[in-house]
Enzyme design. Sequence first.
Site, PDB file in Angstrom:
ATOM      1  N   GLU A  48       0.832  -1.209   0.000  1.00 36.98           N
ATOM      2  CA  GLU A  48       0.000   0.000   0.000  1.00 36.98           C
ATOM      3  C   GLU A  48       0.866   1.260   0.000  1.00 36.98           C
ATOM      4  OE1 GLU A  48      -3.954   1.411   2.388  1.00 36.98           O
ATOM      5  OE2 GLU A  48      -2.229   0.932   3.625  1.00 36.98           O
ATOM      6  N   LYS A 130      -8.620   3.649  -2.785  1.00 38.56           N
ATOM      7  CA  LYS A 130      -9.183   3.082  -1.557  1.00 38.56           C
ATOM      8  C   LYS A 130     -10.507   3.769  -1.263  1.00 38.56           C
ATOM      9  CE  LYS A 130      -7.681   1.897   3.165  1.00 38.56           C
ATOM     10  NZ  LYS A 130      -6.551   2.002   4.115  1.00 38.56           N
ATOM     11  N   CYS A 164      -5.333  -2.702   2.553  1.00 34.49           N
ATOM     12  CA  CYS A 164      -5.296  -2.701   4.009  1.00 34.49           C
ATOM     13  C   CYS A 164      -6.663  -3.033   4.621  1.00 34.49           C
ATOM     14  CB  CYS A 164      -4.763  -1.345   4.477  1.00 34.49           C
ATOM     15  SG  CYS A 164      -4.181  -1.271   6.184  1.00 34.49           S
TER      16      CYS A 164
END
Length: 355
Positions: A48, A130, A164
């Site tokens: 990430e 995200k 994540c």
Amino acid sequence: MTPSHPKFRAAAVQAAPVFLDLDGSIDKAITLIEEAAAQGAKLIAFPETWLPGYPWFIWLDSPAWGMQFIQRYHDNSLVYGSAPAERLAKAAKDNAIMVVMGLSEKAGGSLYMGQWIIDAEGRTVAARRKLKPTHVERTIYGEGDGSDLTVYGTALGRVGALCCWEHLQPLSKYAMYAQNEQVHIAAWPSFSLYRGGAYALGAEVNNAASRIYAVEGQCFVLAPCATVSAEMIQTLCGDDPTKRQLLLEGGGFTAIYAPDGRQISEPLPEGQEGLVYAELDLGMISLAKAAADPAGHYARPDVTRLLLDKTPGDRVVIRQRAAAAEVTAAEPAEPARREADSAPAAATHRTAEVV
């Protein structure tokens, strides 16, 4: 005639970037890409926001203290269509390997937590964001939208990605499962923060989330995880003993999981940089699906269903009369973030409703 299923070698990265240095990190990324390709990998996945590194300063002190890093972080975040981005796409093409890069995306004046999927021809498959930055990440990054929950048809199978703690979002995961995902990239920053004091941020919980994703979705999961270098700690913590207790060196726990939940990669020590590899045989997925397909035969759509809205969340919509078509607003050059899915499944799946 027996149908063929892709079989290929995949690699996942366990390494620190050249922190807050976009060009240096791309140099290092290209070295890793070349190494993976030389070892026969057809896919390489990065952690990430690996470009230009995860902004650990947001966890170490107040937002006001962290402002000292903001301009440098913006200046070293990736702009699609820029020369650094072209270098990365060229590396994918030159090495005939699919690259899934975790990055801080700069678009206009804002940053987003991005995952850029580049195919072996150097073409953009997707540039997702995200959906919901986690906790203090929201002091830095904007949000994605429903189009970012998409699985893409590629030469290596149906590929998707999340960042994540998107892997702790049950509905987001189900949206991906319902699109017949076969290869999933679960990108993690590092598990070196608040060690021993926040179990939910540790390797045990978060690697378990990657493993459960493989079992629930009956897919292969590549879980790249960055490390924190001594240089990063010096940059962020200096000689402050309190901060040095919060952010520790190491923290890499990269792994690759099979559709039955087995870890099929050999682990590296948490402080060691390198690549982990695994052989992916997509034919294994049928065996896992036969036992339990939560978005198929194991579903109860009469009891619970997911409403998935993939409408892009454009901040500005420009409308103009046809007669004035020659007058257009200038827009930043970047690859289409919302590439069309070459084989959409969610739109027709009986357990997913798309509006």
